[in-house]
Design an enzyme around this catalytic site. Structure first.
Site, PDB file in Angstrom:
ATOM      1  N   LYS A 265      31.724  38.944  41.710  1.00  0.00           N
ATOM      2  CA  LYS A 265      31.151  38.276  40.538  1.00  0.00           C
ATOM      3  C   LYS A 265      30.402  39.302  39.686  1.00  0.00           C
ATOM      4  CE  LYS A 265      30.432  33.872  42.958  1.00  0.00           C
ATOM      5  NZ  LYS A 265      31.210  32.912  42.167  1.00  0.00           N
ATOM      6  N   ARG A 339      36.595  26.660  49.261  1.00  0.00           N
ATOM      7  CA  ARG A 339      37.686  25.745  49.641  1.00  0.00           C
ATOM      8  C   ARG A 339      38.315  26.168  50.968  1.00  0.00           C
ATOM      9  NH1 ARG A 339      40.879  26.856  44.195  1.00  0.00           N
ATOM     10  NH2 ARG A 339      38.704  26.772  43.569  1.00  0.00           N
TER      11      ARG A 339
HETATM   12 ZN   LIG Z   1      33.088  32.028  45.436  1.00  0.00          ZN
END
Ligand SMILES: [Zn+2]
Length: 489
Positions: A265, A339
């Protein structure tokens, strides 16, 4: 936990007394004459208006009186009352250890309940990381006793008692979500769960460590963890385990820090990633609330917990990983890790516990936050009955939800050339929230009564949206919603 007293009219000897005033009511039944006179002169001098949002703080015979306007009786909604209760908290001043009174004679029970709820939810401070004067001053704003002054019946007293307990659990979730990653690693989250089992008789806790996770074949959870120096955990927290019925299962994402992995990120997107365990915290908080409320429901909370970091061992884009279900997953993006760990937890829950109802909560996608903002969770389900129940629970609890699509179209996009499924769709990045839900649905049988809640938005507010939450910070979203859903299931 705030101590709640109930008292009948005429008794107004608290240090601070909150007096809600509806438009057109100059004389409140039972309110001492000197306070009534003060209210009259404030109204006639137009120093205070009973319209919604008006406030005035006055000293009357040594007691601080905070008048708060509620507006028109007919137009006042419970949610407005909750907001008013939260806002008036800021007008109380320094009340530390002192008692606060809430004059409830002038409003109907449902409004009194919501005023109390707003007040209690806002009466929160994370006191762990500030020191010195700033901390001391912040602490002075907290009250520890609230006296509800009204002719309350047993039903209202019970409801207020319940909301006091739920609020305690909401504050507990805020604490967990706000904790920095240095203090809340997967093993710390597991220790929190174990503490709940020590505190409440009907809670049991079992925790799988790294070795056991690998031995069980929870391959996706193990893969996400590989870049971290801290071991993963699979937390299994159960309440009323000895009951014979099928359990309600809550699964919560427990990413105690998400760097994105090799799909790292950027600055601006990484700073808040300690809150990526909010789903897991909500599961712990809900089970705590159920225990405090004396619930007889059989509920199992499952929290896969890990960090997602970069190292020489970390999993990589193009890896193919075998899941707990046996299905293989092509990793296209290491930042779509929530997920993965949820997929293993969901199939673990389905296989080992045959749920009567299964809800998962996760700060899963930025897309959901973009779509719905910081107030609504996205709901995805193949079972209209569950969505209907969630809508009812949402209306009562005030934890807002919005239904988003989950269908074949989204599953189609996750097809992989090299494995059974890919963890993000290709080539499009559109429909991110539905795509995440579709990935999870691949690991849950069609007939299993399951819904997925993407809480990436409401788990945390960056600016004040709801006055009962801290102006910016973790909200504790979801506890009240789940309590209502479970209680009425
Ligand atoms: Zn993530």
């Amino acid at each position: 936990m705030v101590k709640i007293n109930f008292s009948k009219k005429g008794d107004a000897d608290q240090d601070v007394l909150i007096v809600p005033v509806l438009t057109g009511t100059e004389k409140l039944p039972g309110l001492p004459d000197n306070i009534t006179n003060q209210l009259k002169s404030l109204l006639s001098a137009e120093d205070f208006q009973a319209k919604a949002g008006g406030t005035a703080a006055q000293r009357v015979a040594g007691q601080k009186i905070v008048f708060v306007g509620l507006g028109d009786r007919e137009k006042l909604t419970p949610e407005q009352a909750k907001t008013t209760g939260a806002k008036v908290w800021s007008d109380l001043g320094n009340v530390s250890e002192k008692s606060v009174g809430l004059w409830g004679e002038s409003v109907k029970p449902s409004i009194l309940l919501k005023l109390t709820e707003g007040l209690l939810l806002r009466n929160y401070l994370d006191s762990r990381y500030k020191t010195g004067e700033e901390l001391a001053n912040a602490k002075k704003k907290l009250f520890s006793t609230l006296t509800v002054i009204a002719d309350t019946d047993a039903a209202l007293r019970r409801e207020i008692d319940e909301l006091t307990k739920i609020t305690e659990a909401v504050h507990y979730v805020r604490d967990l979500v706000s904790a920095p990653p240095i203090d809340l690693k997967p093993e710390d989250l597991a220790n929190e769960a174990a503490k709940l089992a020590q505190t409440y008789q009907n809670i049991t806790c079992r925790v799988l460590n790294k070795k056991e996770i690998e031995a069980e074949g929870l391959g996706l959870l193990a893969a996400v963890n590989r870049g971290s120096a801290h071991e993963p955990r699979l937390i299994i927290l159960e309440i009323n385990a000895n009951k014979k019925e099928k359990p309600i299962i809550l699964v919560g994402k427990g990413l105690t820090f998400d760097s994105g992995g090799y799909n790292l990120k950027p600055s601006g997107g990484i700073e808040m990633m300690h809150i990526d365990m909010a789903g897991g915290a909500t599961v712990l908080g809900t089970i705590k609330a159920l225990a405090m409320l004396g619930s007889k429901k059989k509920v199992i909370g499952i929290v896969p917990a890990t960090e997602n970091l970069v190292s020489g061992e970390a999993y990589k884009p193009s890896d193919i990983i075998k899941s707990y279900s046996g299905k293989t997953v092509e990793i296209r993006n290491t930042d779509a890790e929530g997920r993965l760990i949820l997929a293993d937890a969901l199939s673990y829950a389905e296989k080992n516990f045959s749920p009567a109802l299964m809800i998962d909560l996760a700060t899963l996608t930025g897309a959901c936050r973009v779509a719905l903002g910081e107030r609504y969770a996205g709901v995805f389900s193949r079972h209209p009955e569950i969505t209907k129940r969630l809508e009812q629970a949402s209306k009562i609890s005030g934890d807002k939800i919005w239904y988003l699509p989950l269908d074949e179209l989204h599953s189609e996009q996750l097809k992989s050339k090299v494995a059974d499924i890919a963890n993000i769709s290709e080539p499009s990045r559109l429909m991110g929230a539905s795509s995440g839900a579709a990935f999870l649905s691949f690991f849950v049988k069609e007939e299993t009564p399951w819904a997925h809640l993407d809480i990436a938005g409401p788990a945390h507010q960056s600016v004040e949206i709801e006055a009962w939450n801290p102006p910016s910070g973790a909200t504790g979203y979801g506890v009240a919603l789940l309590i209502d859903l479970i209680t009425n299931w």
